[in-house]
Design a protein around this motif. Structure first.
Motif, mmCIF file in Angstrom:
data_model
loop_
_atom_site.group_PDB
_atom_site.id
_atom_site.type_symbol
_atom_site.label_atom_id
_atom_site.label_comp_id
_atom_site.label_asym_id
_atom_site.label_seq_id
_atom_site.Cartn_x
_atom_site.Cartn_y
_atom_site.Cartn_z
ATOM 1 N N THR A 86 -10.881 -8.323 -11.877
ATOM 2 C CA THR A 86 -10.048 -7.140 -11.348
ATOM 3 C C THR A 86 -8.769 -6.981 -12.418
ATOM 4 O O THR A 86 -8.481 -6.034 -12.930
ATOM 5 N N ASP A 87 -7.946 -8.295 -12.689
ATOM 6 C CA ASP A 87 -6.645 -8.374 -13.360
ATOM 7 C C ASP A 87 -7.116 -7.628 -14.735
ATOM 8 O O ASP A 87 -6.433 -6.915 -15.491
ATOM 9 N N ARG A 88 -8.217 -8.053 -15.521
ATOM 10 C CA ARG A 88 -8.661 -7.796 -16.738
ATOM 11 C C ARG A 88 -9.027 -6.002 -16.905
ATOM 12 O O ARG A 88 -8.438 -5.205 -17.699
ATOM 13 N N VAL A 89 -9.657 -5.754 -15.733
ATOM 14 C CA VAL A 89 -9.806 -4.309 -15.602
ATOM 15 C C VAL A 89 -8.540 -3.428 -15.437
ATOM 16 O O VAL A 89 -8.313 -2.495 -15.889
ATOM 17 N N GLU A 118 -15.489 -7.309 -1.304
ATOM 18 C CA GLU A 118 -14.604 -7.433 -2.150
ATOM 19 C C GLU A 118 -14.531 -6.740 -3.303
ATOM 20 O O GLU A 118 -13.579 -6.116 -4.073
ATOM 21 N N THR A 119 -15.649 -5.688 -3.528
ATOM 22 C CA THR A 119 -15.646 -4.472 -4.307
ATOM 23 C C THR A 119 -14.680 -3.534 -3.935
ATOM 24 O O THR A 119 -13.900 -2.696 -4.702
ATOM 25 N N ILE A 120 -14.803 -3.259 -2.518
ATOM 26 C CA ILE A 120 -13.668 -2.359 -2.159
ATOM 27 C C ILE A 120 -12.387 -2.786 -2.478
ATOM 28 O O ILE A 120 -11.329 -2.042 -2.924
ATOM 29 N N ASP A 121 -12.054 -4.004 -2.202
ATOM 30 C CA ASP A 121 -10.724 -4.599 -2.836
ATOM 31 C C ASP A 121 -10.397 -4.330 -4.120
ATOM 32 O O ASP A 121 -9.390 -3.990 -4.441
ATOM 33 N N HIS A 122 -11.576 -4.458 -4.867
ATOM 34 C CA HIS A 122 -11.269 -4.577 -6.294
ATOM 35 C C HIS A 122 -10.897 -3.030 -6.958
ATOM 36 O O HIS A 122 -9.827 -2.964 -7.664
ATOM 37 N N PHE A 123 -11.671 -2.233 -6.198
ATOM 38 C CA PHE A 123 -11.231 -0.769 -6.485
ATOM 39 C C PHE A 123 -9.827 -0.364 -6.024
ATOM 40 O O PHE A 123 -8.935 0.434 -6.698
ATOM 41 N N SER A 124 -9.351 -0.795 -4.798
ATOM 42 C CA SER A 124 -8.235 -0.705 -4.410
ATOM 43 C C SER A 124 -7.113 -1.273 -5.138
ATOM 44 O O SER A 124 -6.077 -0.553 -5.553
ATOM 45 N N MET A 125 -7.098 -2.327 -5.885
ATOM 46 C CA MET A 125 -6.262 -3.053 -6.464
ATOM 47 C C MET A 125 -5.838 -2.224 -7.911
ATOM 48 O O MET A 125 -4.843 -1.919 -8.305
ATOM 49 N N ILE A 126 -7.149 -1.668 -8.396
ATOM 50 C CA ILE A 126 -7.087 -1.132 -9.755
ATOM 51 C C ILE A 126 -6.315 0.115 -9.311
ATOM 52 O O ILE A 126 -5.265 0.703 -10.298
ATOM 53 N N GLN A 127 -6.822 0.840 -8.210
ATOM 54 C CA GLN A 127 -6.001 2.218 -7.881
ATOM 55 C C GLN A 127 -4.468 2.042 -7.457
ATOM 56 O O GLN A 127 -3.740 3.153 -8.192
ATOM 57 N N ASP A 128 -3.975 0.813 -6.958
ATOM 58 C CA ASP A 128 -2.776 0.881 -6.564
ATOM 59 C C ASP A 128 -2.034 0.511 -7.974
ATOM 60 O O ASP A 128 -0.742 0.833 -8.155
ATOM 61 N N ALA A 129 -2.456 -0.333 -8.904
ATOM 62 C CA ALA A 129 -2.007 -0.596 -10.216
ATOM 63 C C ALA A 129 -1.820 0.493 -11.148
ATOM 64 O O ALA A 129 -0.937 0.524 -11.951
ATOM 65 N N VAL A 130 -2.750 1.402 -11.143
ATOM 66 C CA VAL A 130 -2.831 2.408 -12.231
ATOM 67 C C VAL A 130 -2.458 3.894 -11.848
ATOM 68 O O VAL A 130 -1.997 4.794 -12.619
#
Length: 306
Positions: A86-89, A118-130
Motif C-alpha cells: 500500500t505505501d509504495r502504491v 484488506e483489499t478494500i482497506d488498501h484502496f481506501s488508504m490510497i484514496q485518502d492519501a491521494v
C-alpha cells in the motif's frame, strides 16, 4: 469522482526503451501521436503492457511527463501505480498526481497474499492519501486475487473507485457486473481482452483497454464505433480482423515466456512499423527470435499494416 468518466478505447501505452534500458523519449512521443491520431479515447500509462513493474520511480516519472506533454490534454490519462504494498502504491500515486494525470489505476496487493477486506482497506488508504479518481484493475493472474463483485460494489458505494478494468478473463462475471452497475451511469466497466471486445460491448461494457491497440488503435476505434452504432455485423468483422492480428502475441513461445511473447509481439510489430527504434523489453525478458519476427511481419502485412 462522478465527474470523471472513461469510455471507448484506452490503450495501455507501450514503454519504448533505449539500448541501455532507459525510457526512449523520441519513440514514446511517436507512440502517443500514433494513438491519438488513431482516435483513442484515453491513455493508460504504466499498465502491464507498459512493463510498469520493471520501471523505477525516475523512469515512471519520465514516462508520465513525456506522454502528458505529447498528448497535450487531447484525451484523458490514467496511470498505473502497481506495486506490492500500500505505501509504495501511495508513493507512486502521489508522483503521478503531481505530474498531472487525471486518474489512477490500482490493483490489489500482490506477492503477499491478501483478502477482499484488506483489499478494500488498501484502496481506501490510497484514496485518502491521494484523492484522485481510481480505476480498479482486476488482474488475478498477476495478483492472485480476483476482485469480487461484492468488493467492487462496496468500493464504489464508498466512493473509492469510479471504474474497473476487467482482465480476469471471466466474461460471465463481467456480464453480471454489468447488471450490478446498470443503474450507475458514473461507473465504467472496461474489458482488458483484445479478442472479445464486441461481446463485452454488447453485454454493456463501456470500453476496452487493448494492448494490441498500440499496434492498431484505429482498428479498435472502428470496432467501438460500429458497436456503439449498433452495427454488430461490422463490429464482428473488425473484431475478427483484430483476432488475426492478435496472433503476433504467440510467436515468441517457447523461446520466451507468454508475457514476454505478448509484449514482445507488440514491440516487434511497432518496430517493424517504424513507431519505436528498439523492440527489446526490460530484463530478463527475451526478444523474439528472427523466425518469430518474420512471422509477425507476415501477420502485419496480412492485416494491412505494412
Amino acid at each position: 469522482m462522478s465527474n470523471f468518466t472513461l469510455h471507448g478505447i484506452v490503450p495501455p501505452v507501450v514503454t519504448p526503451l533505449t539500448k541501455d534500458y532507459q525510457v526512449d523519449e523520441k519513440s514514446l512521443r511517436k507512440v502517443i501521436r500514433h494513438l491519438i491520431d488513431g482516435g483513442v479515447h484515453g491513455l493508460f500509462l504504466l499498465g502491464s503492457t507498459s512493463e510498469c513493474v520493471f520501471l523505477n520511480a525516475k523512469q515512471r516519472a519520465e514516462v508520465i511527463s513525456i506522454a502528458l506533454d505529447e498528448a497535450a490534454g487531447k484525451v484523458p490519462s490514467v496511470c498505473g501505480t502497481m506495486d506490492p504494498t500500500t505505501d509504495r502504491v501511495i508513493d507512486n500515486a502521489k508522483q503521478a498526481k503531481a505530474l498531472g494525470v487525471d486518474g489512477l489505476v490500482v490493483t490489489s496487493q500482490f506477492y503477499t497474499r491478501s483478502s477482499q477486506n484488506e483489499t478494500i482497506d488498501h484502496f481506501s488508504m490510497i484514496q485518502d492519501a491521494v484523492n484522485l479518481p481510481i480505476l480498479a484493475y482486476d488482474i488475478p493472474v498477476c495478483t492472485n486475487l480476483k476482485l469480487s463483485r461484492e468488493t467492487l460494489r462496496e468500493m464504489y458505494d464508498r466512493k473509492l473507485i469510479c471504474a474497473v478494468k476487467d482482465s480476469s478473463g471471466d466474461i460471465e462475471n463481467m456480464r453480471m457486473l454489468g447488471l450490478d452497475f446498470a443503474n450507475e451511469p458514473d461507473f465504467a466497466i472496461l474489458s482488458g481482452s483484445e479478442t472479445v471486445v464486441d461481446y463485452a460491448l454488447l453485454g454493456g461494457a463501456h470500453g476496452n483497454v487493448p494492448g494490441l491497440g498500440n499496434v492498431d488503435p484505429a482498428g479498435y476505434v472502428r470496432l467501438y464505433n460500429a458497436a456503439r452504432a449498433g452495427d454488430w455485423v461490422a463490429a464482428r468483422k473488425e473484431q475478427e480482423r483484430l483476432i488475426r492480428l492478435f496472433q503476433i502475441v504467440f510467436q515468441g513461445v517457447p523461446h520466451t515466456s507468454p508475457n514476454a511473447s505478448g509484449v514482445g509481439g507488440f514491440k516487434t510489430a511497432m518496430h517493424l512499423m517504424g513507431l519505436i527504434e528498439h523492440r527489446h523489453m526490460s530484463r530478463p525478458n527475451r526478444v523474439l527470435p528472427d523466425a518469430a519476427v518474420a512471422k509477425v511481419k507476415e501477420i502485419l502485412i496480412a492485416a494491412g499494416l505494412l
